[in-house]
Design an enzyme around this catalytic site. Sequence first.
Site, PDB file in Angstrom:
ATOM      1  N   LYS A 146       0.833  -1.191   0.000  1.00 33.46           N
ATOM      2  CA  LYS A 146       0.000   0.000   0.000  1.00 33.46           C
ATOM      3  C   LYS A 146       0.874   1.249   0.000  1.00 33.46           C
ATOM      4  CE  LYS A 146      -1.362   2.290   3.625  1.00 33.46           C
ATOM      5  NZ  LYS A 146      -0.365   2.992   4.456  1.00 33.46           N
ATOM      6  N   LYS A 180      -2.039  -8.815  11.476  1.00 33.63           N
ATOM      7  CA  LYS A 180      -1.863  -8.694  12.934  1.00 33.63           C
ATOM      8  C   LYS A 180      -2.660  -9.779  13.642  1.00 33.63           C
ATOM      9  CE  LYS A 180      -1.105  -3.692  12.991  1.00 33.63           C
ATOM     10  NZ  LYS A 180       0.119  -3.373  13.704  1.00 33.63           N
ATOM     11  N   HIS A 238      -6.405   0.509   6.455  1.00 37.38           N
ATOM     12  CA  HIS A 238      -6.444  -0.179   7.753  1.00 37.38           C
ATOM     13  C   HIS A 238      -7.790  -0.028   8.476  1.00 37.38           C
ATOM     14  CE1 HIS A 238      -2.324  -0.448   6.808  1.00 37.38           C
ATOM     15  NE2 HIS A 238      -1.895   0.638   7.394  1.00 37.38           N
TER      16      HIS A 238
HETATM   17  C1  BG6 Z   1       1.180   2.385   7.723  1.00 37.13           C
HETATM   18  C2  BG6 Z   1       1.049   3.874   7.577  1.00 37.13           C
HETATM   19  O1  BG6 Z   1       0.438   1.726   6.741  1.00 37.13           O
HETATM   20  O2  BG6 Z   1       0.724   2.002   9.006  1.00 37.13           O
HETATM   21  C3  BG6 Z   1       1.818   4.582   8.671  1.00 37.13           C
HETATM   22  O3  BG6 Z   1       1.538   4.265   6.304  1.00 37.13           O
HETATM   23  C4  BG6 Z   1       1.403   4.077  10.032  1.00 37.13           C
HETATM   24  O4  BG6 Z   1       1.641   5.989   8.584  1.00 37.13           O
HETATM   25  C5  BG6 Z   1       1.443   2.563  10.079  1.00 37.13           C
HETATM   26  O5  BG6 Z   1       2.270   4.634  11.002  1.00 37.13           O
HETATM   27  C6  BG6 Z   1       0.845   2.040  11.370  1.00 37.13           C
HETATM   28  O6  BG6 Z   1       1.086   0.667  11.473  1.00 37.13           O
HETATM   29  P1  BG6 Z   1       1.209  -0.039  12.888  1.00 37.13           P
HETATM   30  O7  BG6 Z   1       1.385  -1.484  12.543  1.00 37.13           O
HETATM   31  O8  BG6 Z   1       2.390   0.556  13.582  1.00 37.13           O
HETATM   32  O9  BG6 Z   1      -0.070   0.249  13.612  1.00 37.13           O
END
Ligand code: BG6
Length: 486
Positions: A146, A180, A238
């Site tokens: 992504k 996750k 997400h």
């Molecule tokens: C990424 C984003 O997809 O996900 C980031 O581009 C973000 O900006 C990250 O910080 C967050 O992922 P996680 O796994 O740390 O919650």
Amino acid sequence: VPVDPFELVVFGATGDLARRKLLPSLYHRYCDGQIPEDSRIIGASRTAMDREEFVKLVEESYLEFEDGSQHDPDCFKAFADMLDYVAIDIADDQADWDTLGGKLDATQSLIRIFYLAMPPRLFVDIAEGLQTAGLAHDESRVVLEKPLGNDFASADAINEGVGRVFDENRIYRIDHYLGKETVQNLLVLRFGNILLEPLWNSRAIEHIEITVAETIGVGGRGAYYDSSGALRDMVQNHLLQLLCLTTMEPPASIDADDLRTEKIKVLRALRPVTSSNVKDMTVRAQYVRGRIDGETAADYLSDVDVEESDTETFVAIHTEIQNWRWSGVPIYIRTGKRMAQRRSEIIIQFRPVPHSIFPSDTHIQPNRLVIRLQPDEAVTLWMEIKEPGAGGLRLKTLPLNLSYADSFAARYPDAYERLLLDVVRGNLSLFMRRDEVEAAWRWVDGIIDAWAETEQRLSLYPAGTDGPDAARFMLEQLGDQWSDPG
Ligand code: BG6
């Protein structure tokens, strides 16, 4: 169970994602005995370096980004034997493609995977380069990181272009949230227990809240982030994936198409945001100077080193799923950078009991299910119980707590560890299908257009807070409030 031997070409191998996540994940899986030794991992990027330098970079990055307690130098040495590197200019140098081809298994007996950890505008060029050089055979798989474009039109163009080289069932569109542990647990929680499903609807649920709050800023990714913003960077993928898994109908099976078909129905049923409702349904904001953990945190403009910017680092949205199950249930989602604490949570707020049998001054707190995705992974159901004591009947709200740390001692694999091996296994369940990504973009494009049409202004919030007051007001107007960390 180890996967079958594979050859994996990582485009963007010297980039942030590969160094921080992909290569460490492969190393962990190798040391856990999941990757057979005759597999190959070939780093590809523009930087000129040889194999030894690449191996050194991989080890140094690993030590930089992970705490090092899992580092096993002997195992790393064996892992490094699988690594190779090729400098490639994808734009114009046929010789580079041939060099890459020379490193691939001529007998085609290995599962062949190309991982594009590159800006999306290069996806089609790389796919075409692979085709022209004859490196993408019928069984090859491609993994697309992504963001997949920055709106519907660009995503569609990427899907078309890559689709001319790889069939849909060979395209793995990654959303690492689906890898996750706690996100996969959503499926088990909902469909491995009979208790929740009868209550999982508008009759019993008052509202749903999804928060993904980060304390980090934009790090070294200012240029990308400033052209993207929180809506595209986090919500389009997400948060919408979390929403889909929380609210979709039970799929017939966990097979990729059953699952993805249910998710897309949710995306299509999301209430559209338009210029007439955007002001009531969304808040966009940017952080200014503040304090996090006792330290001064700079404002967004200094972080990305620009004079001015209209990019949102926080977004809150009030939406609804327009179908029988969810009609009338408000869904609140919010995400932001530089917030007070790192917290990803899905909260299911149940309705009050229909009738109280207790004295009229007894307060009965409605039940609440808190699914904490990170950190401190847990599922907590807040229930009413009688406070012990002889005098009167007093109710107390207490948690039934399923904490991961208390229940499992094992290290949780990083999301990429799971997803990378799913690509080798050919399991598409945790990857997004073309129509799913495009439906998510259509909804997000509606918000972006409505923001532009109404010139919706940015609110501001100090770094280290829960976001702007405007987000609080948006819910107060509906008689609701965001939950405190629970
Ligand atoms: C990424 C984003 O997809 O996900 C980031 O581009 C973000 O900006 C990250 O910080 C967050 O992922 P996680 O796994 O740390 O919650």
